[in-house]
Every structure is written in C-alpha cells, then in structure tokens.
Design an enzyme around this catalytic site. Structure first.
Site, PDB file in Angstrom:
ATOM      1  N   PRO A  98     -19.809 -10.330  -1.775  1.00  0.00           N
ATOM      2  CA  PRO A  98     -20.055 -10.043  -3.195  1.00  0.00           C
ATOM      3  C   PRO A  98     -20.501  -8.599  -3.486  1.00  0.00           C
ATOM      4  CG  PRO A  98     -21.194 -12.051  -2.515  1.00  0.00           C
ATOM      5  CD  PRO A  98     -20.612 -11.462  -1.279  1.00  0.00           C
ATOM      6  N   ASP A  99     -21.424  -8.052  -2.679  1.00  0.00           N
ATOM      7  CA  ASP A  99     -21.948  -6.707  -2.995  1.00  0.00           C
ATOM      8  C   ASP A  99     -20.877  -5.635  -2.846  1.00  0.00           C
ATOM      9  OD1 ASP A  99     -24.325  -7.775  -3.559  1.00  0.00           O
ATOM     10  OD2 ASP A  99     -25.421  -6.973  -1.816  1.00  0.00           O
ATOM     11  N   THR A 124      -5.148   1.870   9.022  1.00  0.00           N
ATOM     12  CA  THR A 124      -4.176   2.583   8.186  1.00  0.00           C
ATOM     13  C   THR A 124      -4.400   2.145   6.743  1.00  0.00           C
ATOM     14  OG1 THR A 124      -2.473   0.871   8.407  1.00  0.00           O
ATOM     15  CG2 THR A 124      -2.447   2.643  10.044  1.00  0.00           C
ATOM     16  N   ASP A 143       7.355   0.632   7.542  1.00  0.00           N
ATOM     17  CA  ASP A 143       8.034   1.210   8.721  1.00  0.00           C
ATOM     18  C   ASP A 143       9.209   2.086   8.253  1.00  0.00           C
ATOM     19  OD1 ASP A 143       7.321  -1.352  11.012  1.00  0.00           O
ATOM     20  OD2 ASP A 143       7.108  -1.563   8.849  1.00  0.00           O
ATOM     21  N   HIS A 201       7.796  -6.525  11.333  1.00  0.00           N
ATOM     22  CA  HIS A 201       6.923  -5.378  11.080  1.00  0.00           C
ATOM     23  C   HIS A 201       6.054  -5.260  12.330  1.00  0.00           C
ATOM     24  CE1 HIS A 201       3.985  -2.618   9.517  1.00  0.00           C
ATOM     25  NE2 HIS A 201       3.015  -3.502   9.605  1.00  0.00           N
ATOM     26  N   ARG A 203       7.990   5.365   7.102  1.00  0.00           N
ATOM     27  CA  ARG A 203       7.667   6.227   8.265  1.00  0.00           C
ATOM     28  C   ARG A 203       8.964   6.796   8.849  1.00  0.00           C
ATOM     29  NH1 ARG A 203       3.352   1.799  10.167  1.00  0.00           N
ATOM     30  NH2 ARG A 203       1.486   2.757   9.298  1.00  0.00           N
ATOM     31  N   VAL A 216       0.395  -9.029   2.877  1.00  0.00           N
ATOM     32  CA  VAL A 216       0.265  -7.747   3.587  1.00  0.00           C
ATOM     33  C   VAL A 216      -0.492  -7.943   4.914  1.00  0.00           C
ATOM     34  CG1 VAL A 216      -0.548  -5.349   3.394  1.00  0.00           C
ATOM     35  CG2 VAL A 216       0.210  -6.576   1.346  1.00  0.00           C
ATOM     36  N   SER A 217      -1.428  -8.897   4.949  1.00  0.00           N
ATOM     37  CA  SER A 217      -2.242  -9.120   6.154  1.00  0.00           C
ATOM     38  C   SER A 217      -1.335  -9.357   7.358  1.00  0.00           C
ATOM     39  CB  SER A 217      -3.134 -10.358   5.973  1.00  0.00           C
ATOM     40  OG  SER A 217      -3.784 -10.335   4.741  1.00  0.00           O
ATOM     41  N   ARG A 271      -0.429  -6.410  16.482  1.00  0.00           N
ATOM     42  CA  ARG A 271      -0.610  -7.164  15.221  1.00  0.00           C
ATOM     43  C   ARG A 271      -0.589  -8.663  15.498  1.00  0.00           C
ATOM     44  NH1 ARG A 271       2.797  -2.929  14.383  1.00  0.00           N
ATOM     45  NH2 ARG A 271       2.423  -1.537  12.627  1.00  0.00           N
ATOM     46  N   ASN A 312      -6.259 -15.028  11.322  1.00  0.00           N
ATOM     47  CA  ASN A 312      -5.779 -14.872   9.952  1.00  0.00           C
ATOM     48  C   ASN A 312      -5.088 -16.131   9.406  1.00  0.00           C
ATOM     49  OD1 ASN A 312      -6.992 -12.446   9.778  1.00  0.00           O
ATOM     50  ND2 ASN A 312      -5.155 -11.208  10.086  1.00  0.00           N
TER      51      ASN A 312
HETATM   52  N1  LIG Z   1       1.579  -5.173   6.539  1.00  0.00           N
HETATM   53  C1  LIG Z   1       1.202  -3.914   6.747  1.00  0.00           C
HETATM   54  O1  LIG Z   1       2.067  -3.007   6.745  1.00  0.00           O
HETATM   55  C2  LIG Z   1      -0.222  -3.595   6.981  1.00  0.00           C
HETATM   56  C3  LIG Z   1      -1.104  -4.626   7.145  1.00  0.00           C
HETATM   57  N2  LIG Z   1      -2.432  -4.362   7.389  1.00  0.00           N
HETATM   58  C4  LIG Z   1      -3.284  -5.526   7.550  1.00  0.00           C
HETATM   59  O2  LIG Z   1      -4.067  -5.714   6.377  1.00  0.00           O
HETATM   60  C5  LIG Z   1      -5.237  -6.466   6.718  1.00  0.00           C
HETATM   61  C6  LIG Z   1      -6.480  -5.805   6.113  1.00  0.00           C
HETATM   62  O3  LIG Z   1      -6.729  -4.558   6.740  1.00  0.00           O
HETATM   63  P1  LIG Z   1      -7.975  -3.674   6.272  1.00  0.00           P
HETATM   64  O4  LIG Z   1      -8.044  -3.654   4.792  1.00  0.00           O
HETATM   65  O5  LIG Z   1      -7.908  -2.399   7.008  1.00  0.00           O
HETATM   66  O6  LIG Z   1      -9.185  -4.554   6.828  1.00  0.00           O
HETATM   67  P2  LIG Z   1     -10.682  -4.554   6.260  1.00  0.00           P
HETATM   68  O7  LIG Z   1     -11.518  -5.158   7.327  1.00  0.00           O
HETATM   69  O8  LIG Z   1     -11.030  -3.202   5.745  1.00  0.00           O
HETATM   70  O9  LIG Z   1     -10.595  -5.532   4.997  1.00  0.00           O
HETATM   71  C7  LIG Z   1     -10.394  -6.902   5.105  1.00  0.00           C
HETATM   72  C8  LIG Z   1     -11.102  -7.522   3.933  1.00  0.00           C
HETATM   73  O10 LIG Z   1     -10.832  -8.928   3.902  1.00  0.00           O
HETATM   74  C9  LIG Z   1     -12.000  -9.549   3.396  1.00  0.00           C
HETATM   75  N3  LIG Z   1     -12.021 -10.982   3.637  1.00  0.00           N
HETATM   76  C10 LIG Z   1     -12.289 -11.627   4.795  1.00  0.00           C
HETATM   77  N4  LIG Z   1     -12.267 -12.967   4.584  1.00  0.00           N
HETATM   78  C11 LIG Z   1     -11.950 -13.160   3.285  1.00  0.00           C
HETATM   79  C12 LIG Z   1     -11.746 -14.306   2.466  1.00  0.00           C
HETATM   80  N5  LIG Z   1     -11.875 -15.550   2.953  1.00  0.00           N
HETATM   81  N6  LIG Z   1     -11.455 -14.123   1.160  1.00  0.00           N
HETATM   82  C13 LIG Z   1     -11.325 -12.884   0.653  1.00  0.00           C
HETATM   83  N7  LIG Z   1     -11.507 -11.767   1.376  1.00  0.00           N
HETATM   84  C14 LIG Z   1     -11.800 -11.899   2.676  1.00  0.00           C
HETATM   85  C15 LIG Z   1     -13.127  -8.814   4.103  1.00  0.00           C
HETATM   86  O11 LIG Z   1     -14.394  -9.016   3.492  1.00  0.00           O
HETATM   87  C16 LIG Z   1     -12.641  -7.371   4.012  1.00  0.00           C
HETATM   88  O12 LIG Z   1     -13.130  -6.719   2.852  1.00  0.00           O
HETATM   89  C17 LIG Z   1      -5.259  -6.562   8.252  1.00  0.00           C
HETATM   90  O13 LIG Z   1      -4.735  -7.803   8.655  1.00  0.00           O
HETATM   91  C18 LIG Z   1      -4.326  -5.433   8.668  1.00  0.00           C
HETATM   92  O14 LIG Z   1      -3.768  -5.618   9.938  1.00  0.00           O
HETATM   93  C19 LIG Z   1      -2.915  -3.087   7.440  1.00  0.00           C
HETATM   94  C20 LIG Z   1      -2.073  -2.018   7.246  1.00  0.00           C
HETATM   95  C21 LIG Z   1      -0.651  -2.188   7.047  1.00  0.00           C
HETATM   96  C1  LIG Z   2      -1.582  -1.726  10.541  1.00  0.00           C
HETATM   97  C2  LIG Z   2      -0.166  -1.817  10.236  1.00  0.00           C
HETATM   98  O1  LIG Z   2       0.427  -2.868  10.265  1.00  0.00           O
HETATM   99  C3  LIG Z   2       0.548  -0.607   9.893  1.00  0.00           C
HETATM  100  O2  LIG Z   2      -0.051   0.391   9.460  1.00  0.00           O
HETATM  101  O3  LIG Z   2       1.775  -0.577  10.069  1.00  0.00           O
END
Ligand SMILES: NC(=O)C1=CN([C@@H]2O[C@H](COP(=O)(O)OP(=O)(O)OC[C@H]3O[C@@H](n4cnc5c(N)ncnc54)[C@H](O)[C@@H]3O)[C@@H](O)[C@H]2O)C=CC1
Ligand SMILES: CC(=O)C(=O)O
Length: 350
Positions: free
Chosen positions: A72-73, A265, A183, A210, A186, A153-154, A123, A130
């Site tokens: 929340p914060d 990233t 990708d 990906h 890039r 996106v995750s 990944r 997840n």
């Molecule tokens: N598809 C892509 O091209 C990319 C995917 N990613 C992925 O995106 C995801 C997030 O990466 P970041 O933002 O760097 O991580 P981060 O750790 O900065 O953020 C993740 C957020 O999810 C929140 N979270 C956790 N459980 C939750 C829930 N039950 N409900 C709502 N929020 C919740 C956390 O509190 C946190 O703020 C990762 O899985 C990462 O691998 C990252 C970059 C590129």
């Molecule tokens: C982290 C990730 O999936 C990316 O930057 O491509």
C-alpha cells in the site's frame, strides 16, 4: 478535509468538493452519454509497471489510469508522484488501490506483477512463483472487467499468457503477451546501428519465445522497403551467417546485460507496452510481434501454446495473424521454440 485513496478532496461531511465547486458548470453542460471513458489498469507498480504507466500518461491515451500493487505505501507513493506531474501531462485521472474493485470497467489490463530475474537467471526460472501469483490476480481482473483485453508482461511471459487465458476464461483474441515486441525493438536498434539508419525504417521481427529460444526472421527484414539480405549482396558487402547470429545473440543477451548492470530492465519495456496500448486503445490495426495463441499457425499443432507471431491488433485485441514468409530453417526454429514452451507448460499440469 481528508483524501480518499484516489486523492480526491472530501469535505467534513464526505461532500465531494470538486463536485460542488463546479456545480453550475456541470449543470449547464452535462457530459455526453455517448462519450467513451477510456480506462487502463496496470497491475504491479514496480520498475516495469511504473515505466509503462508513465509512458502511457505522456501519450494522452486514457481518461483514467489505475495502479494496483500489494504494497500500500509504495503504491500510494507512486500514485502521488505521478499525480504531482499533472501540470505537465494530458489530463488523466490516476487512481491506486490494493483492492481490485478499482479496476472495474477497464478496457485494457496490463499485468506486470511478479518476481523478476536476478543476474543470469533465466525468465523460465520465475514460472512457479509467478503462476501462483496469477491465480490471485487474473480471476478478480476478469470479474471486474469482463470485456477487457488482458496484456501480460510478467515473465516468463509466454507461459503466463497461456495461464492468464485459462484463468480468465476469455476468448484467446483478448489475451495477449507483450512477447517479442521488445526483442524486435532491440533487433531493429542493432540493425539500424549497423547500417546507420533510423530504427523506425527497419522492418524486422523476432518471433517465438520472449527469451532464449527466440527466432530472428532474417529472410523478411527490410529497410525502407529494401530487403536487407539482397541489399547487402547487391552492394557486394560480405556478410557471414555468423555475423547475423551474433546480432541475434546480442538481442537475446540484451536483457541479461541490462539486468547485470542496473538490476532490472524498464525503459524499453515501458515504451514497448505503451506502444501496444496505443494500438489497442486507438484501434490502430497495426502489426506487432506479440504472444498469441499460435496453434494452427506455421505448422504449430502440438498443443495450445502462446508464442510471438506478427499479429494485427485493435480495440478487440488480436484481429489476425499475418502470413509472413519464413524459410524452412526459420520455421523449424519457430516450432522448436513452441516445443520449449509447451514442455514447460505440460510440467505445470494446467
Ligand atoms: N515481458 C517483458 O518483456 C518483460 C517482463 N519483465 C517482467 O516483469 C515483471 C516485473 O518486473 P519489475 O517491475 O522489474 O519487478 P518489481 O519487483 O520492480 O515489481 C514487481 C511488483 O509486483 C508487485 N506484486 C507482487 N505481488 C503482487 C500481487 N499479488 N498483486 C499486485 N502486485 C504484486 C510487487 O509489490 C512489485 O511492486 C517480472 O516478472 C519481470 O521479469 C520485465 C521486463 C521485460
Ligand atoms: C526482463 C526481460 O524480459 C527483458 O527485458 O527482456
């Protein structure tokens, strides 16, 4: 006076001061009942979620942007920080809550919540953590916004898009993974850098996973309408297959390199997803390499798998998958990539 979580001002009797201040104007000109209220929700206010949110805000795409996170914060801090930029941005109502009811009626829900890679971690390693999170996130999103497009996106994004499809019960055209849109960006950057041209003039797709088994479609790359491989031949510029493979390796290693340098990233994925959001919200019918249900395309028939293919997107989600030319080798690599994802999916037993 006190603030609701969304930050609007309430008087001592719970009276909405904004409403009373503008009463006469509101009475004189009621909003048109036909005006569409555009709403995007971003789940996960971490590095990626916030990069996406801030890029969307600069694009004047929505009337309302909602953030959801479990902390929340941090969530309220991020919301306030964005709201404080209101004087410099197109007008958008920004709300935030840990409660999914705030997402009600969203047109697009973007899911970024979850664990991310540390250093050389793949990944695919994030999968079990997840998937468990998605079981909590996707059902309420689908309940509160039954007509939305889900954009995942995750990571690992391809398998999680499949999981989101299963958990939501949505038709497959309304569940999309951001996939290789990043990708491919890039890839276009690296090719543009090699040829000293603008990346926006480079048409080039990475398809498949990906991640590590992604496939570079060299045979269809063009720059300003000129097919690149035959252009290099005509210019008598020698190119080795190895050189092409090295550019692709740089694409694959790109994320690992950024993560080892800054820990995560964020900027490129922020622009990449905001670009997808723009196509969907504005019904632009543009073609993006994104993760879609690939069964039946390009000889992929081993099961229900989401991997990236060039797909036309619009307000309804995926409108179609393009019939891009692939060599036999490219097609084989694409099938192998689909098999990698399917094998992982099968381990989950979902
Ligand atoms: N598809 C892509 O091209 C990319 C995917 N990613 C992925 O995106 C995801 C997030 O990466 P970041 O933002 O760097 O991580 P981060 O750790 O900065 O953020 C993740 C957020 O999810 C929140 N979270 C956790 N459980 C939750 C829930 N039950 N409900 C709502 N929020 C919740 C956390 O509190 C946190 O703020 C990762 O899985 C990462 O691998 C990252 C970059 C590129
Ligand atoms: C982290 C990730 O999936 C990316 O930057 O491509």
């Amino acid at each position: 006076m006190h603030k609701s979580i969304s930050g609007s001002s309430l008087g001592p009797d719970g009276l909405d001061l904004t409403q009373s201040f503008f009463k006469s104007i509101l009475n004189a000109a009621p909003p048109s009942p036909t005006k569409r209220h555009n709403k995007i929700s971003v789940i996960g206010a971490g590095n990626v979620g916030m990069a996406i949110a801030q890029t969307i805000l600069t694009q004047d795409l929505v009337d309302e942007l909602v953030l959801v996170d479990a902390i929340p914060d941090k969530l309220r801090g991020e919301m306030l920080d964005l709201q404080h930029a209101a004087a410099f941005l197109p007008r958008t109502k920004i709300q935030a809550s840990t409660d999914y009811s705030v997402t009600m009626g969203s047109d697009l829900c973007i899911v970024t919540a979850g664990a991310r890679q540390i250093n050389d971690e793949s990944r695919l390693n994030l999968l079990h953590r997840n998937v468990n999170l998605f079981k909590k996130i996707i059902p309420p999103l689908a309940r509160y916004s039954p007509h939305c497009v889900l954009l995942i996106v995750s990571n690992p994004v391809d398998v999680l898009t499949y999981i989101a499809w299963k958990l939501s019960g949505f038709p497959s055209n309304r569940v999309i993974g951001s996939g290789t849109n990043l990708d491919s960006s890039r890839f276009r950057f690296l090719i543009a850098d090699h040829l000293d041209v603008n990346a926006q003039d480079v048409q080039a797709y990475i398809v498949g996973e990906h991640g590590d088994s992604s496939v570079a479609l060299w045979s269809s790359i063009s720059v300003g309408g000129v097919p690149v491989l035959s252009f290099l031949e005509k210019q008598q510029i020698a190119y080795e297959k190895e050189m092409l493979e090295n550019i692709h390796k740089e694409v694959i290693n790109g994320a690992y390199e950024v993560i080892s340098l800054k820990g995560y990233t964020s900027w490129a994925i922020g622009y990449s997803v905001a670009n997808l959001a723009r196509t969907i919200m504005r019904n632009q019918r543009k073609i993006h390499p994104v993760s879609v249900l690939a069964k039946g395309f390009y000889g992929i028939d081993g099961g229900e798998v989401f991997i990236s293919l060039p797909a036309q997107l619009g307000r309804g989600g995926v409108l179609g998958v393009t019939n891009i030319h692939m060599t036999e080798e490219e097609m084989k690599r694409l099938k192998d990539s689909a098999t990698t994802i399917l094998e992982l999916q099968n381990q989950l037993g979902i």
